[in-house]
Scaffold this motif. Structure first.
Motif, PDB file in Angstrom:
ATOM      1  N   TRP B 299       0.829  -1.203   0.000  1.00  0.00           N
ATOM      2  CA  TRP B 299       0.000   0.000   0.000  1.00  0.00           C
ATOM      3  C   TRP B 299       0.861   1.249   0.000  1.00  0.00           C
ATOM      4  CZ3 TRP B 299      -4.456  -1.366  -1.562  1.00  0.00           C
ATOM      5  CH2 TRP B 299      -4.924  -2.649  -1.264  1.00  0.00           C
ATOM      6  N   LEU B 300       1.959   1.197   0.746  1.00  0.00           N
ATOM      7  CA  LEU B 300       2.882   2.325   0.728  1.00  0.00           C
ATOM      8  C   LEU B 300       3.387   2.566  -0.694  1.00  0.00           C
ATOM      9  CD1 LEU B 300       4.508   4.380   2.407  1.00  0.00           C
ATOM     10  CD2 LEU B 300       6.296   2.675   2.586  1.00  0.00           C
ATOM     11  N   GLY B 301       3.755   1.484  -1.370  1.00  0.00           N
ATOM     12  CA  GLY B 301       4.239   1.592  -2.744  1.00  0.00           C
ATOM     13  C   GLY B 301       3.185   2.187  -3.658  1.00  0.00           C
ATOM     14  N   LEU B 302       1.946   1.695  -3.526  1.00  0.00           N
ATOM     15  CA  LEU B 302       0.869   2.203  -4.385  1.00  0.00           C
ATOM     16  C   LEU B 302       0.629   3.693  -4.144  1.00  0.00           C
ATOM     17  CD1 LEU B 302      -1.676  -0.757  -4.294  1.00  0.00           C
ATOM     18  CD2 LEU B 302      -0.398   0.095  -6.270  1.00  0.00           C
ATOM     19  N   LEU B 303       0.642   4.081  -2.859  1.00  0.00           N
ATOM     20  CA  LEU B 303       0.424   5.488  -2.546  1.00  0.00           C
ATOM     21  C   LEU B 303       1.529   6.365  -3.131  1.00  0.00           C
ATOM     22  CD1 LEU B 303      -0.944   5.397   1.086  1.00  0.00           C
ATOM     23  CD2 LEU B 303      -1.949   6.584  -0.859  1.00  0.00           C
ATOM     24  N   LEU B 304       2.776   5.912  -2.963  1.00  0.00           N
ATOM     25  CA  LEU B 304       3.901   6.670  -3.521  1.00  0.00           C
ATOM     26  C   LEU B 304       3.747   6.825  -5.028  1.00  0.00           C
ATOM     27  CD1 LEU B 304       7.069   5.262  -1.705  1.00  0.00           C
ATOM     28  CD2 LEU B 304       6.032   7.508  -1.469  1.00  0.00           C
ATOM     29  N   LEU B 305       3.328   5.720  -5.658  1.00  0.00           N
ATOM     30  CA  LEU B 305       3.174   5.715  -7.103  1.00  0.00           C
ATOM     31  C   LEU B 305       2.121   6.730  -7.544  1.00  0.00           C
ATOM     32  CD1 LEU B 305       4.699   4.042  -9.076  1.00  0.00           C
ATOM     33  CD2 LEU B 305       2.876   2.368  -9.076  1.00  0.00           C
TER      34      LEU B 305
ATOM     35  N   ALA C  99       9.321   6.616  -8.391  1.00  0.00           N
ATOM     36  CA  ALA C  99       8.258   5.735  -8.889  1.00  0.00           C
ATOM     37  C   ALA C  99       8.744   4.288  -8.974  1.00  0.00           C
ATOM     38  CB  ALA C  99       7.779   6.214 -10.256  1.00  0.00           C
ATOM     39  N   THR C 100       9.965   4.076  -9.451  1.00  0.00           N
ATOM     40  CA  THR C 100      10.419   2.695  -9.576  1.00  0.00           C
ATOM     41  C   THR C 100      10.791   2.115  -8.208  1.00  0.00           C
ATOM     42  OG1 THR C 100      12.601   3.513 -10.243  1.00  0.00           O
ATOM     43  CG2 THR C 100      11.130   2.807 -11.986  1.00  0.00           C
ATOM     44  N   PHE C 101      11.150   2.993  -7.262  1.00  0.00           N
ATOM     45  CA  PHE C 101      11.328   2.511  -5.889  1.00  0.00           C
ATOM     46  C   PHE C 101       9.996   1.989  -5.345  1.00  0.00           C
ATOM     47  CE2 PHE C 101      10.808   3.460  -1.354  1.00  0.00           C
ATOM     48  CZ  PHE C 101      11.797   2.664  -0.811  1.00  0.00           C
ATOM     49  N   ALA C 102       8.923   2.734  -5.633  1.00  0.00           N
ATOM     50  CA  ALA C 102       7.593   2.283  -5.201  1.00  0.00           C
ATOM     51  C   ALA C 102       7.273   0.926  -5.822  1.00  0.00           C
ATOM     52  CB  ALA C 102       6.538   3.319  -5.593  1.00  0.00           C
ATOM     53  N   LEU C 103       7.690   0.735  -7.075  1.00  0.00           N
ATOM     54  CA  LEU C 103       7.445  -0.552  -7.735  1.00  0.00           C
ATOM     55  C   LEU C 103       8.179  -1.689  -7.016  1.00  0.00           C
ATOM     56  CD1 LEU C 103       7.593   0.340 -11.536  1.00  0.00           C
ATOM     57  CD2 LEU C 103       5.605  -0.384 -10.209  1.00  0.00           C
ATOM     58  N   ILE C 104       9.393  -1.405  -6.517  1.00  0.00           N
ATOM     59  CA  ILE C 104      10.130  -2.434  -5.765  1.00  0.00           C
ATOM     60  C   ILE C 104       9.311  -2.897  -4.567  1.00  0.00           C
ATOM     61  CG2 ILE C 104      12.140  -2.924  -4.312  1.00  0.00           C
ATOM     62  CD1 ILE C 104      13.801  -1.142  -5.920  1.00  0.00           C
ATOM     63  N   LEU C 105       8.775  -1.928  -3.808  1.00  0.00           N
ATOM     64  CA  LEU C 105       7.979  -2.271  -2.627  1.00  0.00           C
ATOM     65  C   LEU C 105       6.806  -3.154  -3.030  1.00  0.00           C
ATOM     66  CD1 LEU C 105       7.765   1.106  -0.661  1.00  0.00           C
ATOM     67  CD2 LEU C 105       9.247  -0.835  -0.222  1.00  0.00           C
ATOM     68  N   ILE C 106       6.121  -2.746  -4.105  1.00  0.00           N
ATOM     69  CA  ILE C 106       4.928  -3.482  -4.518  1.00  0.00           C
ATOM     70  C   ILE C 106       5.304  -4.895  -4.964  1.00  0.00           C
ATOM     71  CG2 ILE C 106       3.050  -3.553  -6.196  1.00  0.00           C
ATOM     72  CD1 ILE C 106       3.207  -0.434  -6.189  1.00  0.00           C
ATOM     73  N   PHE C 107       6.318  -5.008  -5.804  1.00  0.00           N
ATOM     74  CA  PHE C 107       6.739  -6.322  -6.298  1.00  0.00           C
ATOM     75  C   PHE C 107       7.159  -7.246  -5.150  1.00  0.00           C
ATOM     76  CE2 PHE C 107       7.277  -4.850 -10.758  1.00  0.00           C
ATOM     77  CZ  PHE C 107       6.738  -5.955 -11.379  1.00  0.00           C
ATOM     78  N   SER C 108       8.002  -6.723  -4.231  1.00  0.00           N
ATOM     79  CA  SER C 108       8.533  -7.581  -3.179  1.00  0.00           C
ATOM     80  C   SER C 108       7.426  -8.110  -2.292  1.00  0.00           C
ATOM     81  CB  SER C 108       9.517  -6.805  -2.297  1.00  0.00           C
ATOM     82  OG  SER C 108      10.626  -6.430  -3.045  1.00  0.00           O
ATOM     83  N   GLU C 109       6.575  -7.214  -1.821  1.00  0.00           N
ATOM     84  CA  GLU C 109       5.567  -7.658  -0.866  1.00  0.00           C
ATOM     85  C   GLU C 109       4.469  -8.449  -1.543  1.00  0.00           C
ATOM     86  OE1 GLU C 109       5.758  -7.151   2.868  1.00  0.00           O
ATOM     87  OE2 GLU C 109       7.628  -7.365   1.794  1.00  0.00           O
TER      88      GLU C 109
END
Lengths: 379, 326, 306
Positions: B299-305, C99-109
Motif C-alpha cells: 500500500w505504501l508503494g501504491l500510494l507513492l506511485l 516511482a520505480t522505488f515504489a514498484l520495488i515495494l509493490i513487487f517484493s511484498e
C-alpha cells in the motif's frame, strides 16, 4: 490524534480462566515480519502465540510489532512499547545486532527481556543484566556443538568460513574452542554474498578433511547448492541455522546427509515436544522450525513465572524466571548464572521424509552445556 | 507572502500542534516519532541543498548521515570508558556534550565530503548518482568489517548525551532541541539559497555554460554546496544516533540514502519545507499502514506511485500549485 | 596458489560477470533508448526466479521453468511499462527513481503475499548437476560452464539483434534521435514497450539461471541491481559492448579480489587478521574500481554522454 495511529498488530486476550495472580502481564514482541528475514520472526511469533493459546491464561496480552530487521526501527519500537504500551516484558528479537541495540536500554529501565533467538556474547559477558534472560542459546553454543562433533568424529584439518561481521567471528571462535584440530583455511565472506565459487575452489585446493560453515539464511542455501554441484565431497558441518525447517526445502537434496548441531529437533523424545510438533502442525499447517520451538519455550517460561510470582514484584518474578520451572520442548533446561541456557546440544542429520526434507538426531554433541562467558558476568 | 510560504508554516504549525496534544495526552511515543520526523527532515534539508538547489543528485548521503552518527558514538563511548581517542600522536578526550559532538559530526562529514565532492564532481547525471553511491558503499563495508567500534553490531551508548540546562532523556525536551536545530538550519539554508551564492548555484544547475561564461567557477560553487549539504546531514546523523542512543552501519546503507532522497522528492524538490513534508507523510504512512496489515509495503508503494504519477512537484508542489523553474 | 586454482577462479569470475551482463544489458538498453532509470529491474530478476521455481516445482522440468521465467518477466515488464513506466519518460530522473522505488515495494511484498516468506526450491537440471572432470584432474561444475556458454550466446544474440536487425536499427535510431524516428513513422510507443519487455525478459532469465545455484527469495534482486548499475556506469550508459566489458571486469575483480587479497595481506600480517582485513577490502573493491574509472573517465569506458 496520533494515538489512533498507534498500531496493535495482535492483542491477545483469552477466554479461559487463568491463574490466580491478579496483575496481568503485558508482553511487547518486536520481531521481523516483513522483508527477506520475515520467516524467522513469523515462526517465533507463531510458536509464542501457540503456547499462550494452549495455556488458556487470560492474564497475558501480547503486542506484536515488525522491526523490518532495522536496528533503529527496533529501538524506536522498544521506546514505544515501554513509553506508550507500558509493557512489562519484551521479547521477539531475531538478530544479534538488533538485540544489542535494544536490550541494554530496555533492561536498564527495569523491563524484563526474554530472548527467543539472539544470544550475542556482549550480552552474556560484561554486558549481562539480571533482567535479561536468553531462552535460545548463547551465540557460540551451536558452533561449540559442531566443534565437539568434529573432534569426536576425528576430523583433524577443518576449513572454516563465515561472513565478515561480529556474529560470524563469534561462530568461528566457538567452533575452534571445542574442535582443537588444525585449520586448512579460514575465510571471511562478504555479508549477503550469494556466490561461493571462489571459496569452494579454495576448499577443493586446501586438502581439508571437513568444512565448517556459518552462513545464515539465503547465504547458506546458495552455498550448499553450489557446494553439492561442485563435486567436492569433503563433509560439511555447521550450526542448525542453515538446516532449519524453513529453508531446508529450498536447499533440497543438496543438504541430505549433512550433519548439523542444534539444541532442538522435531524428533526429541519428550511429551512436551511431541505435543508441540503436533499442535503446531495442526494450527499453522507446516512443520515447526527451531525458531518456532524457541518462541514456544519463551512463552512457556514466561507463563511458568506468572504462575509463581507477580510481575510487579521484580525480584520475585526474576527468581521465578531463573528457576526455569517449565516443560521445555528440548527436555532438560536450566539457566546459568548469566541467565543463558544449560542444555544438550545434539548432532542432527538432514534426511528426506516422504516429500519433506527434515532433520533427525544422530547423537549428542554436548550434554548440559552452558557458556564460557559466565565468569565475565557480574550481576 | 507566497502561497508556498503559508503552506509551509501551516504545515509546521499543524505538526507542532500534534506534538503539544501528544504532550498533554501523555503520549510520549508520538513525541519520539515526531522527533524522528524532525531529524530525518534535517537530513533531507541537507540533501535538498545539493539535490534540489545544486542539481547534484547524491545517492551517497547516508555516508554523511552515518559518519555523523559514528562521530557521536565514538566520542560518547570514549567519554564513557574514559579512554582517550588516539588519532596518530595526539589523544582526544571523548565527550558527552551535545554541542561539541554536533560540531565534530559536522566537521567529520564536511571533511569526508570534500574529497568525495572533488572526485564526484568530475562526473554528472547518472554517473554522479553512482559515484556518490560508490563512496558511500566503501564506507559502509568498512564499517561492517571494522571491529573496533562494533562492526555490524554497532554500538549502544545507553544514556543520551547532555545539553546544558536540559534533560535530554525527556522526549519533549529532546524534541524541542531537535526542532529548534531544524528551524535554524531551515532559515540558514533559506538565506543561503536566496543569497548571491544561492542564485549562482541555481543558475549553475539550470545553465552551467552561461554561469561559467560570467566568470564564475561552477565547480567551486557546487563543491561548496555539496560540503555544506553533507555537514547538515552529518548533524542530523549525530542527532539520530542520539535519538536511538545507538549507531550501526545500517545508518550508512544505500537504503538510507534512498530514503532521504525519497523524503525530498516526495515533499517537493527544492521546496523550503519539502523535506519536512516528505518525511512526515512517509513516516506517518509507514506507522499507520504497519498497524493495518502485514503487507503494508504494498500500500505504501501504491500510494507513492499515485503521488508521483498524479501529483507533480511533490506534496508542497501540489499544495502550492506553482511550478518551479528548470 | 596453484595454476589450476587460479584458472578456476578466472572461470568463476567470468561466470559471475557474464550473468551480470545479462542482467545489466536490459538496464542499459532501457536507459539508452528511453532515458529511464529503472530501479525495479531487480524486481523483474526476482519475478523470473520465482516463476522458474514455481513452474519447475509444478512440472518437474527446469527447462519449462526457464521458458516461464522469460515469459513471466516479459509480461510483468509489459504491464509495468504500460501502466506506470510510460508516464515517466518525460519526467526527470528523480521522479523515475521514486516511482520505480515504489514498484520495488509493490513487487517484493506482492511476491511475499503469493509465495510466502520462505525461500523457494529451485535446483539445477539433472544433466547439468555435478562437476565435469577435465584432463589433468581439473574439476569444474557443469552448470557454471553452461551459464558461461549461455551468457555468451545471449551476448552474441544481443549484438546481432542491435547490429543487424530492423528492430536493432530502430533501437539505435531511438538512442540517437527520438524525434527523427517518430517523424519517419516508427511507432515509438510500441518500440519502447518492446525494448522494456526485452530488458525485463533478460533480467528474469538471469534471475532464473542464477536462482538455481543461489537462493530464490524476496529481496534477491536489490543487491544484483546495485551491481548491475555499477556495471552499466563503468561501461558507459547505453552501451552494450561497454556493459559486456564492464561486467566481466567487475566479475573478475570481485572474484580474484576475494581470493587474492587475503593471501597478499598474509605475507605481512598474521593469518586471522589478514583474512579479516583482506576480505574487508575485497568487499569494497568493485566500488573502488568504479570510483577510479569514473574519476578518469567520467562517462564510463564506452560512454559518450552524461
Amino acid at each position: 490524534m496520533l494515538k489512533s495511529l498507534g498500531k496493535i498488530a495482535a492483542l491477545t486476550t483469552l477466554l479461559l480462566a487463568g491463574t490466580a495472580h491478579a496483575d496481568p502481564v503485558k508482553v511487547g514482541m518486536i520481531t521481523t515480519l516483513s522483508g527477506g528475514g520475515a520467516g524467522l520472526g513469523i515462526d517465533v511469533r507463531d510458536g509464542f502465540m501457540l503456547a499462550v493459546k494452549q495455556s488458556g491464561n487470560k492474564d497475558i496480552s501480547v503486542v506484536v510489532e515488525d522491526d523490518q530487521r532495522k536496528p533503529d526501527i527496533a529501538v524506536q519500537l522498544a521506546d514505544k512499547m515501554i513509553q506508550s504500551e507500558k509493557v512489562d516484558v519484551l521479547t521477539g528479537i531475531i538478530w544479534s545486532n538488533l538485540a544489542i541495540a535494544v536490550v541494554p536500554a530496555a533492561v536498564a529501565q527495569g523491563k524484563f527481556y526474554l530472548s527467543p533467538n539472539a544470544g550475542p556474547s556482549a550480552l552474556a559477558g560484561k554486558g549481562c543484566n539480571k533482567n535479561y534472560f536468553n531462552v535460545a542459546w548463547q551465540n557460540d553454543n551451536l558452533s561449540e556443538g559442531a566443534g565437539a562433533y568434529a573432534k569426536a568424529t576425528g576430523y583433524k584439518n577443518s576449513f572454516i568460513l563465515a561472513p565478515n561481521y561480529p556474529a560470524g567471528k563469534d561462530m568461528l571462535t566457538g567452533y575452534k574452542r571445542t574442535y582443537g584440530g588444525d585449520l586448512a583455511g579460514e575465510v571471511f565472506t562478504k555479508l549477503g554474498q550469494k556466490d561461493y565459487a571462489a571459496e569452494i575452489a579454495q576448499i577443493r585446493a586446501s586438502g581439508a578433511d571437513s568444512v565448517f560453515f556459518f552462513l545464515p539464511g539465503g547465504m547458506g542455501i546458495s552455498f550448499m547448492k553450489q557446494y553439492a554441484a561442485s563435486g567436492v565431497d569433503t563433509p560439511l558441518v555447521g550450526p542448525a541455522f542453515s538446516f532449519d525447517q524453513g529453508i531446508l526445502q529450498a536447499v533440497g537434496a543438496a543438504a541430505v546427509g549433512v550433519r548439523n548441531a542444534s539444541q532442538w529437533s522435531k524428533d526429541i523424545d519428550n511429551p512436551t515436544n511431541k505435543a508441540f510438533v503436533e499442535t503446531f502442525q495442526k494450527e499453522y499447517g507446516r512443520l515447526p522450525s527451531l525458531y518456532a520451538s524457541q518462541g514456544f519455550d519463551t512463552a512457556a517460561l514466561l507463563l511458568s513465572a506468572m504462575g509463581k510470582a507477580d510481575v510487579k514484584d521484580a525480584d520475585a518474578f526474576r527468581a521465578a524466571l531463573k528457576s526455569a520451572d517449565f516443560n521445555s520442548t528440548r527436555g532438560s533446561f536450566s539457566f546459568t548464572e548469566n541467565h543463558h541456557p544449560v542444555q544438550d546440544i545434539y548432532v542432527r542429520e538432514v534426511i528426506k521424509e516422504g516429500d519433506i526434507y527434515t532433520n533427525k538426531i544422530v547423537s549428542t554433541a554436548l550434554s548440559g552445556h552452558g557458556n564460557v562467558y559466565v565468569d565475565q558476568c557480574k550481576m | 507572502m507566497r502561497r508556498e510560504t503559508w503552506i509551509s508554516f501551516g504545515f509546521m504549525a499543524a505538526g507542532l500542534f500534534l506534538v503539544v496534544a501528544a504532550w498533554f495526552g501523555d503520549e510520549p511515543f508520538t513525541i519520539t516519532l515526531a522527533t524522528k520526523v524532525v531529524i530525518l527532515s534535517l537530513a533531507g534539508v541537507g540533501l535538498n541543498l545539493a539535490l534540489g538547489h545544486g542539481g547534484l543528485v547524491s545517492l551517497g548521503h547516508a555516508a554523511f548521515f552515518g559518519l555523523g552518527g559514528y562521530a557521536m558514538g565514538i566520542l560518547a563511548s570514549h567519554a564513557q570508558s574514559f579512554e582517550p581517542l588516539m588519532i596518530g600522536a595526539w589523544a582526544l578526550e571523548g565527550t558527552k556534550s551535545m554541542p561539541l559532538i554536533w560540531l565534530v559530526a559536522m566537521l567529520v562529514a564536511a571533511l569526508f565530503a570534500l574529497p568525495i565532492g572533488v572526485l564526484s564532481l568530475r562526473t554528472s547525471g547518472v554517473y554522479f548518482i553512482m559515484i556518490t553511491l560508490a563512496f558511500a558503499q566503501m564506507i559502509y563495508y568498512f564499517a561492517i568489517s571494522w571491529p573496533a567500534y562494533g562492526g555490524e553490531d554497532g554500538m549502544s551508548i545507553y544514556v543520551r548525551n547532555s545539553f546544558p540546562g536540559l534533560n535530554t532523556l525527556d522526549p519533549i525536551q529532546f524534541f524541542i532541541l531537535c526542532a529548534l536545530i531544524l528551524a535554524i538550519c531551515l532559515v540558514l539554508v533559506d538565506r543561503l539559497v536566496k543569497s548571491r551564492f544561492g542564485m549562482a548555484l541555481e543558475a549553475a544547475r539550470q545553465n552551467p555554460q552561461r554561469v561559467t561564461s560570467l566568470g564564475i567557477d561552477t565547480f567551486k560553487l557546487q563543491l561548496t554546496a555539496f560540503v555544506i549539504s553533507a555537514a547538515i546531514t552529518g548533524l542530523a546523523g549525530a542527532l539520530y544516533a542520539d535519538l536511538n542512543r545507538f549507531v550501526s552501519p545500517s545508518m550508512l546503507s544505500w537504503q538510507v540514502s534512498g530514503e532521504i532522497m525519497i523524503f525530498v522528492i516526495l515533499g517537493g524538490v527544492a521546496r523550503f519545507a519539502g523535506p519536512l513534508a516528505g518525511a512526515t507523510v512517509f513516516i506517518a504512512l509507514e506507522h499507520f499502514l504497519g498497524g493495518l496489515t502485514e503487507f503494508w509495503q504494498i500500500w505504501l508503494g501504491l500510494l507513492l506511485l499515485v503521488v508521483i504519477l498524479f501529483a507533480r512537484g511533490g506534496i508542497i508542489g501540489v499544495l502550492a500549485g506553482e511550478r518551479r523553474h528548470g | 596458489m596453484s595454476l589450476s586454482l587460479f584458472f578456476e577462479q578466472i572461470l568463476n569470475g567470468l561466470q559471475f560477470g557474464i550473468m551480470l551482463f545479462v542482467m545489466a544489458a536490459g538496464l542499459t538498453l532501457v536507459f539508452g533508448v528511453m532515458g529511464l532509470i529503472n530501479l525495479a529491474h531487480g524486481s523483474l530478476y526476482m519475478v523470473g526466479a520465482f516463476a522458474c521455481a514455481a513452474v519447475a516445482a509444478a512440472t518437474g522440468s527446469f527447462w519449462l521453468g526457464l521458458v516461464a521465467s522469460l515469459a513471466a518477466a516479459a509480461i510483468a515488464g509489459v504491464i509495468v511499462e504500460i501502466v506506470v513506466i510510460r508516464r515517466l519518460y518525460a519526467r526527470d530522473h528523480l521522479d523515475q527513481v521514486l516511482a520505480t522505488f515504489a514498484l520495488i515495494l509493490i513487487f517484493s511484498e506482492a511476491t511475499r503475499y503469493f509465495f510466502g516468506s520462505f525461500p523457494l526450491y529451485l535446483d539445477t537440471p539433472d544433466i547439468l548437476s555435478g562437476a565435469l572432470t577435465f584432463p589433468g584432474g581439473f574439476q569444474y561444475p557443469a552448470y557454471r560452464l553452461a551459464i558461461i556458454v549461455i551468457g555468451f550466446v545471449v551476448a552474441a544474440g544481443l549484438f546481432w539483434l542491435i547490429g543487424s536487425t530492423r528492430l536493432g536499427i530502430r533501437i539505435r535510431a531511438g538512442e540517437s534521435d527520438r524525434e527523427m524516428i517518430t517523424a519517419l513513422g516508427v511507432d515509438i510507443g510500441r518500440l519502447y514497450t518492446v525494448v522494456f519487455a526485452l530488458g525485463a525478459a533478460l533480467a528474469g532469465f538471469a534471475g532464473a539461471l542464477v536462482g538455481a545455484i543461489q537462493s530464490v527469495q524476496i529481496g534477491m534482486g536489490e543487491p544484483v541491481l546495485i551491481l548491475a548499475f555499477v556495471v552499466i556506469v563503468i561501461g558507459g550508459i547505453g552501451s552494450i559492448p561497454g556493459a559486456l566489458v564492464a561486467s566481466i571486469l567487475v566479475g573478475l575483480t570481485d572474484t580474484l579480489g576475494r581470493t587474492l587479497l587475503p593471501i597478499v595481506f598474509g605475507t605481512f600480517m598474521d593469518n586471522s587478521a589478514a583474512t579479516s582485513t583482506g576480505s574487508a577490502l575485497a568487499s569494497m573493491l568493485i566500488y573502488i574500481l568504479m570510483a577510479a574509472i569514473l574519476v578518469f573517465r567520467p562517462t564510463g569506458l564506452f560512454g559518450a554522454r552524461g
